[in-house]
Scaffold this motif. Structure first.
Motif, short mmCIF file in Angstrom:
data_model
loop_
_atom_site.label_atom_id
_atom_site.label_comp_id
_atom_site.label_asym_id
_atom_site.label_seq_id
_atom_site.Cartn_x
_atom_site.Cartn_y
_atom_site.Cartn_z
N LEU A 157 0.83 -1.21 0.00
CA LEU A 157 0.00 0.00 0.00
C LEU A 157 0.86 1.26 0.00
CD1 LEU A 157 -2.48 -1.20 2.79
CD2 LEU A 157 -2.94 -1.12 0.31
N THR A 158 0.52 2.20 -0.88
CA THR A 158 1.16 3.52 -0.86
C THR A 158 0.12 4.54 -0.41
OG1 THR A 158 2.58 2.92 -2.72
CG2 THR A 158 2.35 5.27 -2.25
N PHE A 159 0.49 5.38 0.56
CA PHE A 159 -0.37 6.47 1.03
C PHE A 159 0.39 7.78 0.83
CE2 PHE A 159 -3.49 3.93 3.42
CZ PHE A 159 -2.79 2.75 3.64
N HIS A 160 -0.23 8.75 0.17
CA HIS A 160 0.39 10.08 0.03
C HIS A 160 -0.39 11.08 0.87
CE1 HIS A 160 2.52 9.36 -4.09
NE2 HIS A 160 3.22 8.93 -3.06
N THR A 161 0.31 11.81 1.72
CA THR A 161 -0.38 12.79 2.56
C THR A 161 -0.72 14.05 1.76
OG1 THR A 161 1.77 13.59 3.32
CG2 THR A 161 0.61 12.05 4.76
N LEU A 217 3.69 17.98 9.29
CA LEU A 217 4.46 16.90 9.93
C LEU A 217 5.93 16.89 9.52
CD1 LEU A 217 1.97 13.86 9.66
CD2 LEU A 217 2.18 15.55 11.49
N TRP A 218 6.29 17.73 8.56
CA TRP A 218 7.59 17.62 7.88
C TRP A 218 8.78 17.54 8.83
CZ3 TRP A 218 8.51 16.31 3.06
CH2 TRP A 218 9.82 16.45 2.58
N ASP A 219 8.76 18.35 9.88
CA ASP A 219 9.95 18.46 10.74
C ASP A 219 10.03 17.38 11.82
OD1 ASP A 219 11.02 20.60 9.39
OD2 ASP A 219 9.76 22.03 10.49
N LEU A 220 9.00 16.55 11.92
CA LEU A 220 9.07 15.45 12.91
C LEU A 220 10.06 14.39 12.45
CD1 LEU A 220 5.27 14.86 13.73
CD2 LEU A 220 6.92 16.31 14.94
N SER A 221 10.50 13.55 13.39
CA SER A 221 11.39 12.46 13.00
C SER A 221 10.61 11.44 12.17
CB SER A 221 11.95 11.77 14.25
OG SER A 221 10.89 11.04 14.87
N ARG A 233 2.47 8.60 13.78
CA ARG A 233 1.29 9.47 13.67
C ARG A 233 0.38 9.02 12.53
NH1 ARG A 233 2.34 14.83 15.91
NH2 ARG A 233 0.67 15.67 14.63
N LEU A 234 0.98 8.56 11.42
CA LEU A 234 0.18 8.29 10.22
C LEU A 234 -0.40 6.87 10.15
CD1 LEU A 234 2.19 10.10 7.38
CD2 LEU A 234 0.05 10.82 8.46
N ALA A 235 0.25 5.93 10.80
CA ALA A 235 -0.16 4.52 10.63
C ALA A 235 -1.63 4.28 10.99
CB ALA A 235 0.77 3.59 11.40
N PRO A 236 -2.14 4.77 12.15
CA PRO A 236 -3.55 4.49 12.47
C PRO A 236 -4.50 5.08 11.43
CG PRO A 236 -2.36 5.29 14.41
CD PRO A 236 -1.45 5.50 13.25
N ALA A 237 -4.22 6.29 10.96
CA ALA A 237 -5.10 6.92 9.96
C ALA A 237 -5.04 6.16 8.64
CB ALA A 237 -4.68 8.38 9.75
N ALA A 283 -3.93 -0.54 12.73
CA ALA A 283 -2.47 -0.45 12.59
C ALA A 283 -1.81 -1.79 12.95
CB ALA A 283 -1.92 0.68 13.46
N ASP A 284 -2.48 -2.59 13.79
CA ASP A 284 -1.92 -3.90 14.14
C ASP A 284 -1.87 -4.84 12.94
OD1 ASP A 284 -1.54 -3.12 16.70
OD2 ASP A 284 -3.41 -4.02 17.48
N ASP A 285 -2.69 -4.54 11.91
CA ASP A 285 -2.68 -5.38 10.71
C ASP A 285 -1.45 -5.11 9.84
OD1 ASP A 285 -5.19 -6.65 11.11
OD2 ASP A 285 -6.20 -4.81 10.46
#
Ligand SMILES: Cc1cc2nc3c(=O)[nH]c(=O)nc-3n(C[C@H](O)[C@H](O)[C@H](O)COP(=O)(O)OP(=O)(O)OC[C@H]3O[C@@H](n4cnc5c(N)ncnc54)[C@H](O)[C@@H]3O)c2cc1C
Length: 333
Positions: A232-236, A244-248, A255-259, A268-270
């Motif tokens: 799967l590819t997700f583009h924000t 979110l750019w400056d986060l590690s 942050r993005l996995a659950p969404a 996200a566990d899947d």
């Protein structure tokens, strides 16, 4: 250390623009050198392999608007390099969306082969650090220990514009049009996910959601036909990418996995593995009005091209490369 050969045109960047220009210039009889810092040609035509999963994580698909681009796409279809993906991701609208067979990087490979067969020399893993005007041409300085400088008559710079301007500045060049400095690009965060679970997506395997605040595009590369397993590819969205750019990388993934999971009816566990690619230059906020820009003609031409010129996206980059090559041929005559 690579030996120095004499070239008439030096192209920085083996993305779509640089490769299309290289083939056209070489076919017109120019001795063409293309330099790219990547491990292979393609730039934002990017495909990643991870185990048996295959992800397009830069450009996802393309459409055709102009007759000129139609001619190229027909040749790519004939060569079996691209194929129609669908005619609308959620609803059929009659306009073909194309993908590259095996992933977008294969389209770049095909174009690099064509340029090479036409006589161009393409070198990868070489970063150009400055373009320096001389009495009768240009010197391209590269990472010193990778490649000696190249002397060329004219240059075509196809990196995202802020990076091309940096190369000119490093060579002490004053721009003919300072408003090139105002060109800005959107950013994008690309999440690549493998999962053993079955995502819920339209029959095409993708959702295009330009107005969604979280993900502008979601695709299963297996349904797309380029991956043997779910990938799967997700583009924000532009706004979330900037936020979110400056986060590690780890924080962004967390942050993005659950969404991302929720967007395809999973948790996200899947997810087995979540990878991230940060794209600093996705496409221009407002394209330059012309298909190329002449940075200077003195002592010899330096031209800027790429998807920021004349029209964005894959079609824009192709048409910019062709127009820049034609302009350079005229300027060198
Ligand atoms: C996340 C994402 C999604 C996208 N989705 C789509 C889509 O679905 N449809 C679509 O039509 N378009 C899409 N695009 C846009 C499309 O990918 C671009 O418009 C197109 O690929 C740009 O081609 P280019 O040749 O202008 O630039 P690039 O592909 O960026 O090529 C520039 C090249 O210059 C090289 N370079 C830069 N600096 C140097 C240096 N100093 N020395 C040596 N080499 C250098 C880079 O390595 C790169 O290979 C997307 C882009 C991204 C990032």
């Amino acid at each position: 250390m690579t030996s120095v050969t004499s070239f008439s045109v030096g192209i920085v960047g083996a993305g779509l623009c640089g490769l299309m220009a290289a083939e056209q210039l070489a076919t017109s009889g120019h001795r063409v050198l293309v330099v790219d810092r990547g491990g292979s040609p393609g730039g934002r035509l990017a495909t990643r392999r991870s185990g048996s999963a295959v992800f397009d994580h830069g450009a996802q698909f393309f459409t055709v608007r102009s007759e000129r681009f139609r001619a190229d796409v027909d040749a790519w279809l004939e060569a079996g390099v691209v194929a129609e993906w669908c005619q609308g991701f959620e609803e059929i609208d009659g306009y073909p969306r194309y993908r590259a067979e095996g992933g977008m990087a294969n389209l770049a490979r095909h174009l690099a082969d064509r340029a090479t067969r036409a006589g161009a020399t393409i070198v990868t893993k070489v970063t150009t650090t400055a373009v320096i005007p001389g009495a009768d041409g240009w010197t391209l300085n590269h990472d010193h220990w990778v490649r000696e400088p190249d002397d060329v008559d004219a240059i075509l710079l196809t990196a995202p514009v802020p990076e091309s301007l940096q190369l000119l500045r490093a060579g002490g060049v004053k721009l003919s049009d300072a408003s090139l400095d105002d060109l800005r690009y959107h950013r994008c965060l690309a999440l690549m996910v493998t999962t053993g679970a079955s995502p819920t997506l339209p029959a095409t395997g993708a959702m295009q959601q330009p107005d969604d605040p979280t993900f502008s595009f979601v695709a299963d590369n297996a349904v797309k036909g380029i991956s043997p397993v779910t990938a799967l590819t997700f583009h924000t969205s532009h706004a979330l990418s900037a936020d979110l750019w400056d986060l590690s990388d780890e924080d962004i993934r967390r942050r993005l996995a659950p969404a991302a999971a929720e967007a395809v009816g999973l948790t996200a566990d899947d997810f087995d593995r979540v990878q991230l690619k940060k794209w600093k230059y996705t496409g221009p906020v407002t394209p330059w009005p012309d298909r190329y820009a002449i940075a200077t003609e003195h002592p010899r031409p330096a031209v800027l091209g790429g998807d920021a010129f004349g029209g964005p996206k894959i079609e824009g980059a192709v048409l910019s490369g062709l127009a820049a090559a034609e302009a350079l041929t005229g300027l060198l005559a």
